[in-house]
Scaffold this motif. Structure first.
Motif, mmCIF file in Angstrom:
data_model
loop_
_atom_site.group_PDB
_atom_site.id
_atom_site.type_symbol
_atom_site.label_atom_id
_atom_site.label_comp_id
_atom_site.label_asym_id
_atom_site.label_seq_id
_atom_site.Cartn_x
_atom_site.Cartn_y
_atom_site.Cartn_z
ATOM 1 N N ALA A 114 -29.439 12.945 4.246
ATOM 2 C CA ALA A 114 -29.419 12.787 5.706
ATOM 3 C C ALA A 114 -30.737 12.228 6.214
ATOM 4 O O ALA A 114 -30.765 11.337 7.090
ATOM 5 N N CYS A 115 -31.842 12.736 5.690
ATOM 6 C CA CYS A 115 -33.154 12.218 6.098
ATOM 7 C C CYS A 115 -33.296 10.739 5.749
ATOM 8 O O CYS A 115 -33.809 9.938 6.549
ATOM 9 N N ALA A 116 -32.832 10.371 4.565
ATOM 10 C CA ALA A 116 -32.949 8.977 4.143
ATOM 11 C C ALA A 116 -32.119 8.063 5.039
ATOM 12 O O ALA A 116 -32.568 6.982 5.443
ATOM 13 N N VAL A 117 -30.882 8.473 5.352
ATOM 14 C CA VAL A 117 -30.021 7.640 6.202
ATOM 15 C C VAL A 117 -30.620 7.482 7.583
ATOM 16 O O VAL A 117 -30.667 6.361 8.137
ATOM 17 N N LEU A 118 -31.099 8.571 8.194
ATOM 18 C CA LEU A 118 -31.710 8.482 9.531
ATOM 19 C C LEU A 118 -32.958 7.610 9.501
ATOM 20 O O LEU A 118 -33.223 6.845 10.441
ATOM 21 N N ILE A 152 -37.482 13.874 -3.326
ATOM 22 C CA ILE A 152 -36.886 13.103 -4.422
ATOM 23 C C ILE A 152 -37.112 13.829 -5.746
ATOM 24 O O ILE A 152 -36.196 13.972 -6.573
ATOM 25 N N ALA A 153 -38.351 14.298 -5.954
ATOM 26 C CA ALA A 153 -38.645 15.027 -7.196
ATOM 27 C C ALA A 153 -37.823 16.309 -7.292
ATOM 28 O O ALA A 153 -37.305 16.653 -8.361
ATOM 29 N N VAL A 177 -30.955 10.455 -4.288
ATOM 30 C CA VAL A 177 -32.171 9.828 -4.822
ATOM 31 C C VAL A 177 -32.204 8.343 -4.480
ATOM 32 O O VAL A 177 -33.255 7.797 -4.116
ATOM 33 N N VAL A 178 -31.067 7.670 -4.588
ATOM 34 C CA VAL A 178 -31.032 6.236 -4.280
ATOM 35 C C VAL A 178 -31.366 5.984 -2.810
ATOM 36 O O VAL A 178 -32.193 5.122 -2.479
ATOM 37 N N LEU A 179 -30.737 6.748 -1.915
ATOM 38 C CA LEU A 179 -31.000 6.556 -0.480
ATOM 39 C C LEU A 179 -32.446 6.889 -0.130
ATOM 40 O O LEU A 179 -33.100 6.151 0.639
ATOM 41 N N ALA A 180 -32.965 7.999 -0.669
ATOM 42 C CA ALA A 180 -34.340 8.385 -0.355
ATOM 43 C C ALA A 180 -35.333 7.366 -0.904
ATOM 44 O O ALA A 180 -36.339 7.042 -0.252
ATOM 45 N N SER A 181 -35.070 6.839 -2.112
ATOM 46 C CA SER A 181 -35.961 5.822 -2.680
ATOM 47 C C SER A 181 -35.949 4.556 -1.841
ATOM 48 O O SER A 181 -37.005 3.920 -1.619
ATOM 49 N N LEU A 182 -34.788 4.143 -1.348
ATOM 50 C CA LEU A 182 -34.716 2.974 -0.460
ATOM 51 C C LEU A 182 -35.478 3.207 0.832
ATOM 52 O O LEU A 182 -36.170 2.307 1.331
ATOM 53 N N ALA A 183 -35.345 4.419 1.398
ATOM 54 C CA ALA A 183 -36.057 4.722 2.641
ATOM 55 C C ALA A 183 -37.558 4.648 2.445
ATOM 56 O O ALA A 183 -38.292 4.145 3.312
ATOM 57 N N VAL A 184 -38.042 5.154 1.310
ATOM 58 C CA VAL A 184 -39.493 5.111 1.040
ATOM 59 C C VAL A 184 -39.945 3.679 0.792
ATOM 60 O O VAL A 184 -41.022 3.257 1.249
ATOM 61 N N LEU A 212 -41.942 1.231 -3.743
ATOM 62 C CA LEU A 212 -40.941 1.808 -4.634
ATOM 63 C C LEU A 212 -41.593 2.553 -5.802
ATOM 64 O O LEU A 212 -40.993 3.483 -6.358
ATOM 65 N N LEU A 213 -42.818 2.162 -6.146
ATOM 66 C CA LEU A 213 -43.496 2.806 -7.272
ATOM 67 C C LEU A 213 -43.677 4.318 -7.072
ATOM 68 O O LEU A 213 -43.412 5.099 -7.991
ATOM 69 N N PRO A 214 -44.147 4.791 -5.913
ATOM 70 C CA PRO A 214 -44.256 6.251 -5.728
ATOM 71 C C PRO A 214 -42.903 6.955 -5.838
ATOM 72 O O PRO A 214 -42.827 8.069 -6.364
ATOM 73 N N ALA A 215 -41.840 6.302 -5.341
ATOM 74 C CA ALA A 215 -40.515 6.914 -5.450
ATOM 75 C C ALA A 215 -40.094 7.038 -6.913
ATOM 76 O O ALA A 215 -39.547 8.069 -7.329
ATOM 77 N N LEU A 216 -40.347 5.989 -7.700
ATOM 78 C CA LEU A 216 -40.021 6.063 -9.122
ATOM 79 C C LEU A 216 -40.851 7.129 -9.832
ATOM 80 O O LEU A 216 -40.358 7.812 -10.745
#
Length: 380
Positions: free
Chosen positions: A50-54, A83-84, A99-106, A130-134
């Motif tokens: 939800a956080c990632a979509v918003l 994400i972690a 994880v996919v949505l949150a990584s895209l948001a970051v 994207l590196l920190p998300a990975l």
């Protein structure tokens, strides 16, 4: 109109920050109260999605400017631990979309802040974030794998314990119980004509029952982490074992032990030798009840213990309690012998005889290659 959109954007950004903060607080409370097990029960994958979509909505569906970059930066830093956490604890079905949505948001939050940039510049900005998300995904996956390895180790330990329990019950308790059955059958036939022999049979039944109880106590001690485990049996107990076997049936049993045989073999080798003899004698009683002679021999060949058990294997009608199929006794003991660096084989000896032969080295070494002679056959 612009003010209303700005207020809506700010409100949604605040909701994202509050929702992400609440999810992290829930994880922290779970860790503090019940450790990792409780934290695993805190499902934050839905909140993360939800956080990632918003966050993506406020970044691309609503006009933005540099005034909202503070909210976006806060959201990115809050989404990284989420994400972690999701990677670490959530179920795979829930993990992937969150994880996919949150990584895209970051990765994409700074892209709208540079509207005049080229596609290459936007891609570079997204790749950097994207590196920190990975890295968060990798951290969560590492701890998840460590937990899975610990869980597998626990399951393997429990499986080994169950196998050890079943082998103890088979090797020791089944031997004594089969002796009790033999003595009870003998006592029933001689009770009317020779009460004295019936009394002797009852005494042997009592000794076999006490031996079975001792074996069960030893097994329970092994399962009890606070108990003191009883000493494992060894070759020093073979004389009494063979004597009890001879007294409980019609077969003549003889034990020959080499004069130079060490009185104290290594613990594992002595226990394995005792188990093998118990299994061999139990199979004689079950599968060759009319055998007239059993020979048990232990000799030394350098630093190797040679163990042989032979019976004349006279065929007769099976007893009522004799099983109709082979058990796991000989295959399990074959595995034990191989684990100690030795071999075990059973098979016919002459026209009517049956033999069991084992070689157990004193020093445990690497497992030798298997040969056709090492393949166990079904005991008689």
């Amino acid at each position: 109109m612009g003010d209303r959109i700005g207020l809506l954007r700010t409100a949604l950004d605040a909701v994202v920050v509050l929702l992400a903060s609440g999810a992290l607080v829930r994880i922290g409370i779970g860790l503090r109260r019940g450790g990792f097990a409780a934290a695993r029960g805190v499902d934050v994958s839905a909140a993360t999605a939800a956080c990632a979509v918003l966050s993506l909505v406020t970044s691309f569906a609503l006009p933005d400017d540099e005034a909202g970059s503070g909210w976006k930066l806060a959201q990115a830093f809050l989404l990284l631990p989420l994400i972690a956490a999701v990677t670490r604890w959530s179920a795979p079905r829930e993990l992937r979309p969150s994880v996919v949505l949150a990584s895209l948001a970051v990765a994409l939050w700074p892209v709208p802040l540079a509207p005049g940039g080229s596609l290459l510049e936007s891609t570079g900005i997204a790749a950097v974030w994207l590196l920190p998300a990975l890295a968060a995904v990798a951290a969560g996956a590492h701890f998840r794998r460590q937990q899975d390895l610990r869980g597998r180790a626990v399951l393997e330990a429990r499986r080994s314990q169950r196998l050890q329990l079943s082998r103890d019950l088979h090797d020791f308790v089944a031997h004594d119980i089969s002796g009790i059955v033999v003595q009870a059958q003998a006592a029933r036939f001689v009770a009317a004509t020779d009460p004295g022999q019936a009394v002797l049979a009852l005494e042997r039944i009592e000794r076999a029952g006490l031996s079975a109880l001792s074996a069960m106590d030893r097994t329970m001690d092994m399962l009890d982490p606070d108990g003191t485990a009883s000493a494992l049996p060894s070759v020093s107990q073979l004389p009494s074992l063979v004597a009890d076997f001879a007294a409980s049936g019609s077969a003549r049993a003889e034990l020959r032990m080499a004069a130079g045989l060490p009185e104290e073999l290594p613990r594992e080798v002595g226990a394995a030798a005792y188990r093998i003899v118990v299994e061999a004698l139990t199979n004689v009683r079950r599968h060759s009840p009319a055998a007239t002679r059993v020979d048990v021999a232990l000799t030394l060949d350098g630093d190797v213990l040679d163990l042989g058990v032979r019976n004349d294997g006279v065929r007769s009608r099976p007893r009522p309690f004799a099983p109709r199929r082979g058990g796991r006794g000989v295959p399990a003991l074959t595995e034990l012998a191989v684990a100690l660096g030795g071999t075990l084989a059973v098979g016919p000896d002459g026209h009517t005889g049956w033999r069991l032969a084992a070689r157990l080295p004193f020093a445990v070494g690497p497992t030798p290659p298997r040969t056709p002679d090492d393949v166990s056959e079904k005991p008689k």
